[in-house]
Design a protein around this motif. Structure first.
Motif, PDB file in Angstrom:
ATOM      1  N   VAL A 167       0.832  -1.205   0.000  1.00 15.44           N
ATOM      2  CA  VAL A 167       0.000   0.000   0.000  1.00 15.44           C
ATOM      3  C   VAL A 167       0.864   1.250   0.000  1.00 15.44           C
ATOM      4  CG1 VAL A 167      -2.165  -0.771   1.051  1.00 15.44           C
ATOM      5  CG2 VAL A 167      -0.195  -0.331   2.515  1.00 15.44           C
ATOM      6  N   ASN A 168       0.293   2.345  -0.447  1.00 16.22           N
ATOM      7  CA  ASN A 168       0.958   3.634  -0.446  1.00 16.22           C
ATOM      8  C   ASN A 168       0.361   4.459   0.691  1.00 16.22           C
ATOM      9  OD1 ASN A 168       0.860   6.578  -1.094  1.00 16.22           O
ATOM     10  ND2 ASN A 168       2.172   5.938  -2.792  1.00 16.22           N
ATOM     11  N   GLU A 169       1.207   4.974   1.562  1.00 13.82           N
ATOM     12  CA  GLU A 169       0.716   5.653   2.762  1.00 13.82           C
ATOM     13  C   GLU A 169      -0.150   6.878   2.433  1.00 13.82           C
ATOM     14  OE1 GLU A 169       3.705   6.014   5.779  1.00 13.82           O
ATOM     15  OE2 GLU A 169       2.435   7.280   7.022  1.00 13.82           O
ATOM     16  N   GLU A 170       0.237   7.621   1.410  1.00  9.77           N
ATOM     17  CA  GLU A 170      -0.517   8.821   1.025  1.00  9.77           C
ATOM     18  C   GLU A 170      -1.914   8.439   0.520  1.00  9.77           C
ATOM     19  OE1 GLU A 170      -0.994  12.460   1.352  1.00  9.77           O
ATOM     20  OE2 GLU A 170       0.789  11.586   2.282  1.00  9.77           O
ATOM     21  N   VAL A 171      -1.970   7.399  -0.284  1.00  4.89           N
ATOM     22  CA  VAL A 171      -3.252   6.913  -0.822  1.00  4.89           C
ATOM     23  C   VAL A 171      -4.139   6.432   0.325  1.00  4.89           C
ATOM     24  CG1 VAL A 171      -4.340   5.117  -2.260  1.00  4.89           C
ATOM     25  CG2 VAL A 171      -2.255   6.262  -3.052  1.00  4.89           C
ATOM     26  N   LEU A 172      -3.511   5.759   1.276  1.00  7.04           N
ATOM     27  CA  LEU A 172      -4.208   5.234   2.445  1.00  7.04           C
ATOM     28  C   LEU A 172      -4.830   6.375   3.254  1.00  7.04           C
ATOM     29  CD1 LEU A 172      -4.317   2.264   3.154  1.00  7.04           C
ATOM     30  CD2 LEU A 172      -2.404   2.589   4.687  1.00  7.04           C
ATOM     31  N   LYS A 173      -4.053   7.436   3.404  1.00  8.30           N
ATOM     32  CA  LYS A 173      -4.512   8.601   4.161  1.00  8.30           C
ATOM     33  C   LYS A 173      -5.741   9.220   3.497  1.00  8.30           C
ATOM     34  CE  LYS A 173      -2.679  13.056   5.496  1.00  8.30           C
ATOM     35  NZ  LYS A 173      -1.448  13.861   5.549  1.00  8.30           N
ATOM     36  N   GLU A 174      -5.696   9.316   2.175  1.00  2.00           N
ATOM     37  CA  GLU A 174      -6.840   9.875   1.454  1.00  2.00           C
ATOM     38  C   GLU A 174      -8.066   8.979   1.570  1.00  2.00           C
ATOM     39  OE1 GLU A 174      -5.397  10.642  -2.519  1.00  2.00           O
ATOM     40  OE2 GLU A 174      -3.894  12.003  -1.676  1.00  2.00           O
ATOM     41  N   GLU A 175      -7.813   7.675   1.504  1.00  2.00           N
ATOM     42  CA  GLU A 175      -8.919   6.713   1.599  1.00  2.00           C
ATOM     43  C   GLU A 175      -9.594   6.809   2.975  1.00  2.00           C
ATOM     44  OE1 GLU A 175     -10.825   3.274   2.864  1.00  2.00           O
ATOM     45  OE2 GLU A 175      -8.658   2.944   3.049  1.00  2.00           O
ATOM     46  N   ILE A 176      -8.770   6.910   4.014  1.00  2.00           N
ATOM     47  CA  ILE A 176      -9.287   7.010   5.385  1.00  2.00           C
ATOM     48  C   ILE A 176     -10.097   8.300   5.553  1.00  2.00           C
ATOM     49  CG2 ILE A 176      -8.566   7.456   7.776  1.00  2.00           C
ATOM     50  CD1 ILE A 176      -6.331   5.441   7.393  1.00  2.00           C
ATOM     51  N   GLN A 177      -9.546   9.387   5.019  1.00  2.00           N
ATOM     52  CA  GLN A 177     -10.209  10.686   5.132  1.00  2.00           C
ATOM     53  C   GLN A 177     -11.568  10.688   4.423  1.00  2.00           C
ATOM     54  OE1 GLN A 177      -6.985  13.200   4.159  1.00  2.00           O
ATOM     55  NE2 GLN A 177      -7.334  14.591   5.869  1.00  2.00           N
ATOM     56  N   ARG A 178     -11.562  10.089   3.229  1.00  2.00           N
ATOM     57  CA  ARG A 178     -12.785  10.056   2.445  1.00  2.00           C
ATOM     58  C   ARG A 178     -13.848   9.201   3.147  1.00  2.00           C
ATOM     59  NH1 ARG A 178     -14.682   6.960  -1.544  1.00  2.00           N
ATOM     60  NH2 ARG A 178     -12.849   5.629  -1.402  1.00  2.00           N
ATOM     61  N   ARG A 179     -13.394   8.084   3.716  1.00  2.00           N
ATOM     62  CA  ARG A 179     -14.324   7.194   4.414  1.00  2.00           C
ATOM     63  C   ARG A 179     -14.907   7.898   5.648  1.00  2.00           C
ATOM     64  NH1 ARG A 179     -13.526   2.070   7.078  1.00  2.00           N
ATOM     65  NH2 ARG A 179     -11.286   2.071   6.707  1.00  2.00           N
ATOM     66  N   ASP A 180     -14.070   8.598   6.406  1.00  2.00           N
ATOM     67  CA  ASP A 180     -14.554   9.333   7.581  1.00  2.00           C
ATOM     68  C   ASP A 180     -15.600  10.368   7.185  1.00  2.00           C
ATOM     69  OD1 ASP A 180     -12.889   7.916   9.178  1.00  2.00           O
ATOM     70  OD2 ASP A 180     -11.417   9.524   9.452  1.00  2.00           O
ATOM     71  N   GLU A 181     -15.325  11.081   6.098  1.00  2.00           N
ATOM     72  CA  GLU A 181     -16.260  12.106   5.645  1.00  2.00           C
ATOM     73  C   GLU A 181     -17.602  11.481   5.282  1.00  2.00           C
ATOM     74  OE1 GLU A 181     -12.837  15.020   3.943  1.00  2.00           O
ATOM     75  OE2 GLU A 181     -14.335  14.285   2.502  1.00  2.00           O
ATOM     76  N   GLN A 182     -17.517  10.379   4.546  1.00  2.00           N
ATOM     77  CA  GLN A 182     -18.745   9.679   4.145  1.00  2.00           C
ATOM     78  C   GLN A 182     -19.506   9.179   5.372  1.00  2.00           C
ATOM     79  OE1 GLN A 182     -17.041   7.087   0.949  1.00  2.00           O
ATOM     80  NE2 GLN A 182     -19.174   6.845   0.363  1.00  2.00           N
ATOM     81  N   ASP A 183     -18.781   8.587   6.322  1.00  2.00           N
ATOM     82  CA  ASP A 183     -19.426   8.022   7.511  1.00  2.00           C
ATOM     83  C   ASP A 183     -20.023   9.109   8.408  1.00  2.00           C
ATOM     84  OD1 ASP A 183     -18.777   5.478   6.689  1.00  2.00           O
ATOM     85  OD2 ASP A 183     -16.988   5.323   7.944  1.00  2.00           O
ATOM     86  N   ALA A 184     -19.341  10.269   8.462  1.00  2.00           N
ATOM     87  CA  ALA A 184     -19.802  11.339   9.350  1.00  2.00           C
ATOM     88  C   ALA A 184     -20.938  12.148   8.728  1.00  2.00           C
ATOM     89  CB  ALA A 184     -18.632  12.263   9.702  1.00  2.00           C
ATOM     90  N   SER A 185     -21.072  12.094   7.413  1.00  2.00           N
ATOM     91  CA  SER A 185     -22.074  12.949   6.768  1.00  2.00           C
ATOM     92  C   SER A 185     -23.328  12.203   6.331  1.00  2.00           C
ATOM     93  CB  SER A 185     -21.451  13.660   5.565  1.00  2.00           C
ATOM     94  OG  SER A 185     -21.074  12.709   4.605  1.00  2.00           O
ATOM     95  N   ARG A 186     -23.368  10.885   6.522  1.00  2.00           N
ATOM     96  CA  ARG A 186     -24.565  10.154   6.089  1.00  2.00           C
ATOM     97  C   ARG A 186     -25.746  10.491   6.992  1.00  2.00           C
ATOM     98  NH1 ARG A 186     -21.966   4.798   8.058  1.00  2.00           N
ATOM     99  NH2 ARG A 186     -22.562   4.855  10.243  1.00  2.00           N
ATOM    100  N   GLU A 187     -26.958  10.244   6.443  1.00  2.00           N
ATOM    101  CA  GLU A 187     -28.160  10.623   7.182  1.00  2.00           C
ATOM    102  C   GLU A 187     -28.480   9.687   8.344  1.00  2.00           C
ATOM    103  OE1 GLU A 187     -31.706  11.534   4.796  1.00  2.00           O
ATOM    104  OE2 GLU A 187     -30.273  12.444   3.403  1.00  2.00           O
ATOM    105  N   VAL A 188     -28.314   8.386   8.096  1.00  2.71           N
ATOM    106  CA  VAL A 188     -28.683   7.404   9.128  1.00  2.71           C
ATOM    107  C   VAL A 188     -27.492   7.080  10.019  1.00  2.71           C
ATOM    108  CG1 VAL A 188     -30.040   5.298   9.421  1.00  2.71           C
ATOM    109  CG2 VAL A 188     -29.798   6.316   7.141  1.00  2.71           C
ATOM    110  N   SER A 189     -27.682   7.280  11.321  1.00  2.00           N
ATOM    111  CA  SER A 189     -26.650   6.942  12.308  1.00  2.00           C
ATOM    112  C   SER A 189     -25.229   7.270  11.863  1.00  2.00           C
ATOM    113  CB  SER A 189     -26.709   5.451  12.652  1.00  2.00           C
ATOM    114  OG  SER A 189     -27.978   5.089  13.025  1.00  2.00           O
ATOM    115  N   PRO A 190     -24.934   8.535  11.647  1.00  2.40           N
ATOM    116  CA  PRO A 190     -23.571   8.890  11.226  1.00  2.40           C
ATOM    117  C   PRO A 190     -22.546   8.654  12.335  1.00  2.40           C
ATOM    118  CG  PRO A 190     -24.814  10.865  11.735  1.00  2.40           C
ATOM    119  CD  PRO A 190     -25.790   9.721  11.815  1.00  2.40           C
ATOM    120  N   LEU A 191     -21.288   8.669  11.919  1.00  2.56           N
ATOM    121  CA  LEU A 191     -20.200   8.611  12.884  1.00  2.56           C
ATOM    122  C   LEU A 191     -20.268   9.878  13.723  1.00  2.56           C
ATOM    123  CD1 LEU A 191     -17.340   7.832  14.015  1.00  2.56           C
ATOM    124  CD2 LEU A 191     -16.387   9.003  12.031  1.00  2.56           C
ATOM    125  N   VAL A 192     -20.519   9.710  15.016  1.00  4.01           N
ATOM    126  CA  VAL A 192     -20.643  10.855  15.899  1.00  4.01           C
ATOM    127  C   VAL A 192     -20.274  10.408  17.313  1.00  4.01           C
ATOM    128  CG1 VAL A 192     -23.083  10.400  16.452  1.00  4.01           C
ATOM    129  CG2 VAL A 192     -22.215  12.722  16.579  1.00  4.01           C
TER     130      VAL A 192
END
Ligand code: C5P
Length: 222
Positions: A167-192
């Protein structure tokens, strides 16, 4: 005696599963990795070519499939329809699609019901995104585990490379960030963070220190 529930939530790569698994082992509680359940369903959907945009099809799939978490020795094994997917659910492909599947309300209803059922009759340590806020609102112990994005990406990188997954660490960082954003912004039971959860920032902390903090909290309040 009433079962004890320890809820551990937080963003991707905060070390939830490592810590939760070990706390469970030391206390003799059942460890429930709810992320693995969403990952297993995502794996199955990809394999069966179910469109990840078709909410009804995903809900039906969740309804009709059996996902099992089995603890054997130190490891948690994940099965879908009796086929082992323990390794497959950690693939980059599953990681990049799981948030889409986990955002489907129908899917979450089915998963949450199973998670609550598992915690009814025995003491558990359950980790995820919505455990303290939604799945187990009456958990005696609630922890919101977090760490800086750099540290989380670093840990994931070391974990993957140790397993021989390139894996590439930079790519991993972006993937993690994108996943957090998606999880925190969804309508049903977001990451909170649940209002009554203790925030535990693990940046710079050894795993053992984090485990001790949670065991102390449990001994005092549980
Ligand atoms: O914890 P893990 O990184 O394996 O979780 C994978 C994904 O599953 C998360 O990014 C999130 O989209 C979803 N998830 C969730 N609710 C949970 C646990 C995981 O939505 N309780």
């Amino acid at each position: 005696i009433e079962p004890i529930q320890i809820a551990i939530d937080g963003p991707a790569g905060a070390g939830k599963s490592t810590v939760a698994k070990e706390v469970a082992r030391r206390l003799g509680y059942l460890y429930i990795d709810t992320g693995a359940m969403y990952r297993a369903l995502t794996c199955l959907a990809l394999e069966k070519n179910v469109s990840l945009f078709d909410e009804q099809a995903l809900t039906n799939l969740a309804h009709n499939s059996t996902i099992n978490l089995v603890q054997k020795e130190e490891r948690l094994h994940v099965f879908v329809e009796n086929i082992e997917v323990t390794e497959a659910i950690r693939s980059p492909l599953v990681s990049s699609h799981v948030s889409q599947v986990a955002a489907v309300a129908g899917v979450r209803m089915i998963m949450v019901e199973q998670q609550r059922a598992m915690a009814r009759s025995q003491s558990v340590v359950m980790d995820g995104r919505d455990i303290g806020s939604h799945v187990l609102p009456f958990a005696q112990i609630k922890i919101f585990l977090t760490a800086s994005i750099e540290e989380r990406a670093r840990r994931r990188y070391l974990e993957m490379t140790a397993k021989g997954i390139p894996v590439n660490e930079e790519v991993l960082k972006e993937e993690i960030q994108r996943r957090d954003e998606q999880d925190a912004s969804r309508e049903v039971s977001p990451l909170v963070r649940a209002e009554d959860a203790s925030i535990l920032d693990t940046t710079g902390l050894e795993i053992e220190a984090v485990i001790q903090i949670i065991l102390d909290l449990t001994a005092r309040r549980g």
